[in-house]
Write a protein that holds these residues in place. Structure first.
Motif, PDB file in Angstrom:
ATOM      1  N   ALA A 224       1.003  -1.624  -0.424  1.00 27.25           N
ATOM      2  CA  ALA A 224       0.005  -0.095   0.161  1.00 27.25           C
ATOM      3  C   ALA A 224       0.873   1.547   0.346  1.00 27.25           C
ATOM      4  CB  ALA A 224      -0.416   0.210   1.078  1.00 27.25           C
ATOM      5  N   GLY A 225       1.949   1.232   0.268  1.00 30.55           N
ATOM      6  CA  GLY A 225       2.761   2.138   0.556  1.00 30.55           C
ATOM      7  C   GLY A 225       4.696   1.772   0.321  1.00 30.55           C
ATOM      8  N   TYR A 226       5.236   2.666   0.239  1.00 32.17           N
ATOM      9  CA  TYR A 226       7.228   2.686   0.177  1.00 32.17           C
ATOM     10  C   TYR A 226       7.615   3.683   0.435  1.00 32.17           C
ATOM     11  CZ  TYR A 226       7.769   4.724  -4.240  1.00 32.17           C
ATOM     12  OH  TYR A 226       8.435   5.706  -4.557  1.00 32.17           O
ATOM     13  N   VAL A 227       8.584   3.655   1.067  1.00 35.22           N
ATOM     14  CA  VAL A 227       9.271   5.318   1.768  1.00 35.22           C
ATOM     15  C   VAL A 227      11.337   4.795   0.878  1.00 35.22           C
ATOM     16  CG1 VAL A 227       9.659   4.103   3.997  1.00 35.22           C
ATOM     17  CG2 VAL A 227      10.252   6.975   2.998  1.00 35.22           C
ATOM     18  N   LEU A 228      11.631   5.410   0.357  1.00 34.24           N
ATOM     19  CA  LEU A 228      12.998   5.336   0.234  1.00 34.24           C
ATOM     20  C   LEU A 228      14.460   6.048   1.129  1.00 34.24           C
ATOM     21  CD1 LEU A 228      13.171   4.835  -3.408  1.00 34.24           C
ATOM     22  CD2 LEU A 228      13.256   2.842  -2.065  1.00 34.24           C
ATOM     23  N   GLU A 240      11.927   9.575  -1.131  1.00 32.65           N
ATOM     24  CA  GLU A 240      10.626   9.617  -1.782  1.00 32.65           C
ATOM     25  C   GLU A 240      10.095   8.578  -1.154  1.00 32.65           C
ATOM     26  OE1 GLU A 240       9.809   7.243  -6.326  1.00 32.65           O
ATOM     27  OE2 GLU A 240      10.744   8.594  -5.747  1.00 32.65           O
ATOM     28  N   MET A 241       8.596   8.616  -1.181  1.00 35.59           N
ATOM     29  CA  MET A 241       7.619   8.405  -0.603  1.00 35.59           C
ATOM     30  C   MET A 241       5.933   8.216  -1.232  1.00 35.59           C
ATOM     31  SD  MET A 241       5.985   8.341   2.602  1.00 35.59           S
ATOM     32  CE  MET A 241       4.645   9.687   2.671  1.00 35.59           C
ATOM     33  N   ILE A 252      -1.119   5.715   6.589  1.00 34.06           N
ATOM     34  CA  ILE A 252      -0.203   4.950   6.215  1.00 34.06           C
ATOM     35  C   ILE A 252       1.545   5.709   6.152  1.00 34.06           C
ATOM     36  CG2 ILE A 252       0.970   4.015   3.687  1.00 34.06           C
ATOM     37  CD1 ILE A 252      -1.784   2.429   3.442  1.00 34.06           C
ATOM     38  N   GLY A 253       1.088   7.140   5.228  1.00 29.98           N
ATOM     39  CA  GLY A 253       2.097   8.340   4.941  1.00 29.98           C
ATOM     40  C   GLY A 253       3.261   8.381   6.039  1.00 29.98           C
TER      41      GLY A 253
END
Length: 307
Positions: A224-228, A240-241, A252-253
């Motif tokens: 549902a989401g990712y972050v780098l 980045e997200m 989620i953020g």
């Protein structure tokens, strides 16, 4: 376009990396009073595929960089550009000269590939007195504004509050590339999108080789989401997200941000810098309550349609 006599056009790959770092830090200090640029930031910028053929800088009589421009084709008919110029007597002339090269290069690439590219210029700090004026004179309009936050990590961030059936896991740089790319393309951020999976993979490989961090949040087993993020020299960067549109409004953020900040702190970061599109997190006041934000500044993106 004629350059002032004391300025020399160079390829940035022929300029020492430290010169580019000094230049960007000087630009930031001149505009905002503080600088955040690191060697790791410049290495990420100069490691983009095609960088040598699509970038230029201007140096003065002392061989110091005074202006820098680069173009990145991410697919989808968009050429994303950066244009950074120190204000001064010849600032406008330097900005116009490099903008002319960016637009010409976009046209050249369009002819080579039998298409046309719309052009955006990002990373323009609020308070810059040169680049916005030159862009607007050439028909660019401001299309998005991002907040850049300076976060104190000396105290441990609060643990992430996960939505029901949510879990955060470490992403595989290779195995999760397609998953993160799909989320990257679907998220509602107005920031530039890398349409090419190949280019997105190259960015992930570069980040992974530099000791980066990648997290994926799953809901009931579905991404549902990712972050780098990246750590370097005691400073972290949230690069980045992305959050799936159908999963927005579930926290989620914020969960991804707090989780990745904890990872950066564990890696030795005493502070972290995070740039967020205003569309990416709905609860901005919640962000300020949870994080120890020491300072913030605005960065704009400008857009021009070419044909």
């Amino acid at each position: 376009m004629t350059l002032p006599e004391h300025l020399t056009l160079k390829n940035p790959t022929d300029v020492p990396l430290d010169s580019l770092v000094r230049f960007v830090r000087s630009y930031e200090e001149t505009i905002t009073g503080t600088s955040t640029c690191s060697r790791e930031d410049i290495l990420l910028e100069t490691g983009i595929p095609g960088y040598r053929d699509n970038s230029w800088c201007l140096t003065d009589a002392a061989d110091e960089v005074v202006a820098w421009a680069a173009l990145t084709v991410r697919g989808g008919g968009t050429a994303d550009c950066a244009l950074t110029v120190l204000p001064g007597e010849h600032g406008d002339a330097a900005a116009r000269a490099l903008l002319h090269r960016l637009l010409n290069r976009a046209d050249e690439l369009g002819e080579e590939q039998d298409t046309y590219y719309s052009v955006s210029v990002g990373g323009v700090l609020s308070g810059d007195t040169v680049v916005p004026r030159v862009l607007e004179q050439d028909g660019f309009v401001r299309s998005a504004t991002f907040g850049q936050y300076d976060i104190d990590l000396r105290a441990a961030p609060l643990p992430p509050v996960l939505p029901e059936n949510g879990r955060i896991r470490t992403a595989g740089w290779a195995s999760d590339a397609e998953v993160m790319h799909a989320l990257h393309l679907r998220n509602r951020s107005k920031g530039p999108k890398t349409e090419s999976l190949e280019h997105f993979r190259a960015m992930l490989e570069q980040l992974g080789a530099a000791g980066g961090v990648a997290l994926v949040l799953e809901l009931a087993g579905r991404p549902a989401g990712y972050v780098l993020a990246q750590e370097g020299g005691g400073e972290g960067r949230v690069i980045e997200m992305g959050v799936a549109p159908a999963s927005r409004g579930l926290g989620i953020g914020l969960a991804l941000v707090t989780a990745v900040l904890a990872e950066l702190r564990a890696l030795g970061s005493a502070r972290a810098l995070m740039a967020m599109d205003t569309a990416e997190i709905r609860d901005h006041e919640g962000l300020r309550r949870i994080l120890a934000i020491q300072g913030e500044r605005a960065v704009s993106q400008y857009f021009k349609q070419t044909a």
